[in-house]
Design a protein around this motif. Structure first.
Motif, PDB file in Angstrom:
ATOM      1  N   THR A 104     -16.492   0.284  32.045  1.00  0.00           N
ATOM      2  CA  THR A 104     -17.437  -0.931  31.887  1.00  0.00           C
ATOM      3  C   THR A 104     -18.614  -0.448  31.310  1.00  0.00           C
ATOM      4  O   THR A 104     -19.369   0.716  31.638  1.00  0.00           O
ATOM      5  CB  THR A 104     -17.732  -1.773  33.006  1.00  0.00           C
TER       6      THR A 104
ATOM      7  N   SER B 263     -12.592 -11.673  29.636  1.00  0.00           N
ATOM      8  CA  SER B 263     -11.634 -10.790  29.464  1.00  0.00           C
ATOM      9  C   SER B 263     -10.252 -11.330  29.205  1.00  0.00           C
ATOM     10  O   SER B 263      -9.658 -12.472  29.642  1.00  0.00           O
ATOM     11  CB  SER B 263     -11.417  -9.921  30.723  1.00  0.00           C
TER      12      SER B 263
ATOM     13  N   VAL C  99     -14.228  -8.612  35.496  1.00  0.00           N
ATOM     14  CA  VAL C  99     -14.602  -8.459  34.322  1.00  0.00           C
ATOM     15  C   VAL C  99     -14.625  -9.929  33.741  1.00  0.00           C
ATOM     16  O   VAL C  99     -13.664 -10.440  33.685  1.00  0.00           O
ATOM     17  CB  VAL C  99     -13.418  -7.688  33.679  1.00  0.00           C
TER      18      VAL C  99
ATOM     19  N   ASP D  10     -10.161  -6.256  37.521  1.00  0.00           N
ATOM     20  CA  ASP D  10      -9.613  -5.195  36.771  1.00  0.00           C
ATOM     21  C   ASP D  10      -8.553  -4.481  37.683  1.00  0.00           C
ATOM     22  O   ASP D  10      -7.931  -4.783  38.787  1.00  0.00           O
ATOM     23  CB  ASP D  10     -10.492  -4.473  36.245  1.00  0.00           C
TER      24      ASP D  10
ATOM     25  N   ASN E 257     -18.950  -4.131  26.526  1.00  0.00           N
ATOM     26  CA  ASN E 257     -17.584  -4.381  26.698  1.00  0.00           C
ATOM     27  C   ASN E 257     -16.770  -3.823  27.947  1.00  0.00           C
ATOM     28  O   ASN E 257     -17.375  -2.831  28.445  1.00  0.00           O
ATOM     29  CB  ASN E 257     -16.525  -4.107  25.542  1.00  0.00           C
TER      30      ASN E 257
ATOM     31  N   TYR F  30      -8.976  -6.154  28.397  1.00  0.00           N
ATOM     32  CA  TYR F  30     -10.097  -5.862  27.633  1.00  0.00           C
ATOM     33  C   TYR F  30     -11.258  -7.157  27.867  1.00  0.00           C
ATOM     34  O   TYR F  30     -10.892  -8.382  27.880  1.00  0.00           O
ATOM     35  CB  TYR F  30      -9.786  -5.759  26.329  1.00  0.00           C
ATOM     36  N   GLY F  31     -12.269  -6.575  28.145  1.00  0.00           N
ATOM     37  CA  GLY F  31     -13.584  -7.596  28.399  1.00  0.00           C
ATOM     38  C   GLY F  31     -14.476  -7.592  27.302  1.00  0.00           C
ATOM     39  O   GLY F  31     -14.961  -6.529  26.802  1.00  0.00           O
TER      40      GLY F  31
ATOM     41  N   LYS G  85      -6.151 -10.135  29.988  1.00  0.00           N
ATOM     42  CA  LYS G  85      -5.476  -8.970  30.711  1.00  0.00           C
ATOM     43  C   LYS G  85      -3.877  -9.620  30.514  1.00  0.00           C
ATOM     44  O   LYS G  85      -3.581 -10.495  30.605  1.00  0.00           O
ATOM     45  CB  LYS G  85      -5.868  -9.211  32.029  1.00  0.00           C
TER      46      LYS G  85
END
Length: 362
Positions: free
Chosen positions: A224, A172, A169, A117, A202, A189-190, A174
């Motif tokens: 997280t 995900s 993550v 991340d 998420n 976003y995961g 990215k």
């Protein structure tokens, strides 16, 4: 014969235009040495330790020119223990990094998979704002008398609590923007993968970087979610950092935080660091950080000092000596990052690690 990189030119399918070339690169890093811990569970301990200055990794990465300035990319990274040859406990093959995506100078980079991340990408590797990158490696990342943070899936409850080193993550997507006059940004976003509850488990992360000549600064935020005792809990991190590169000196400042919504635990830290390059071979570095927890972690605090001297044997191999000392408040137990034995915390308020090591890249 010394081989530093292996490049394989893949055969072209009939349907692929002749100008499209693809390549695969094999690379990695090896780090090993001897460390002495002054107080590990009440006893001194001299031991072989590896993956400290840099993690031991084997990387397989690839690029394919799709035309129009767009490139398809992938990366697979395995992290292992050099002393035994086994994969790091709790990980699996390529769990360090596994991603695929596209990038271009005009549109930026879009990747999907298991990836770092922006606490890591913006503040450490992208911003070069953390002393651990230059000085103590794994030992200089955040830990201390904060086990009551109770971070989910964390070996000590507070191991690397600000996510600058190891945390990734999974599942995900990215995106990192192009560089606009030194300014770039990213979002991630995961997916939690919980049927019937899109928001469960998420993750979300954002980063902002600016670099202009010798000066650079960065900011990052990551949240997280995970299931704790049947309820969703969030772990929130944010941080800011900056660096300035003089002729022979790199100076950095860094501030990071963590908050665990499951129990209200929180810690912040501030760090200053500098590395002086005597010449092309010798370098001397030092860092100081102060960590402070809230009432959930008994208002514990810790001061930590790190230093290192390194000598570059070649462009890819370095011999180094490093030392880290942590001192906590009375009644707390010091715990330098990287001492992962369940009973590895000091029996008192201080802990020291001295190390001689060697790292090489291929």
């Amino acid at each position: 014969m010394r081989i530093t990189k292996l490049i394989v030119v893949m055969p072209l399918a009939i349907s692929v235009p002749a100008f499209c070339q693809s390549s695969v690169t094999l690379s990695g890093t090896l780090d090993a040495g001897i460390s002495y811990v002054s107080n590990e569970g009440g006893h001194g301990n001299a031991k072989f330790d590896d993956g400290i200055a840099r993690p031991n990794t084997l990387n397989i990465s690839g690029r394919e020119d799709l035309g129009g300035g767009v490139v398809a990319i992938f990366k697979l990274t395995d992290q292992f223990m050099l002393g035994s040859g086994s994969i790091v406990p709790g990980q699996s093959l390529f769990s360090r990094t596994a991603l695929v995506g596209v990038e271009s100078a005009q549109y930026g980079r879009l990747t999907m998979g298991n990836q770092f991340d922006f606490m890591n990408e913006s503040l450490l590797f992208g911003g070069n704002d953390g002393g651990a990158e230059y000085i103590g490696g794994l030992y200089d990342f955040r830990n201390g008398p904060f086990n009551k943070l109770a971070l989910p899936n964390n070996p000590t409850g507070s191991f690397e609590w600000d996510r600058l080193s190891e945390d990734l993550v999974e599942n995900s997507v990215k995106y990192v923007s192009p560089d606009y006059n030194g300014l770039s940004a990213g979002a991630m976003y995961g997916f939690g993968g919980v049927a019937g509850s899109i928001g469960s488990n998420n993750s979300a992360s954002f980063g902002l970087n600016y670099a202009n000549g010798p000066f650079g600064m960065a900011a990052a935020y990551t949240n997280t979610k995970s299931d704790v005792a049947g309820a969703q809990a969030s772990v929130r991190n944010w941080g800011v950092g900056a660096h300035y590169k003089f002729d022979s000196v790199v100076a950095t400042v860094l501030f990071t935080t963590v908050h665990n919504s499951a129990n209200g635990g929180g810690v912040y830290q501030g760090e200053v660091a500098a590395v002086y390059h005597f010449d092309a071979f010798w370098a001397l570095g030092a860092a100081y950080s102060y960590m402070k927890g809230n009432s959930v972690v008994d208002n514990n605090h810790a001061n930590q000092v790190s230093s290192s001297v390194s000598y570059a044997l070649s462009k890819r191999s370095v011999l180094y000596v490093s030392a880290v000392y942590q001192r906590t408040n009375s009644g707390a137990n010091a715990l330098i990052n990287g001492v992962l034995d369940p009973d590895g915390a000091s029996s008192g308020p201080s802990q020291f690690i001295g190390r001689v090591g060697f790292v090489t890249n291929f």
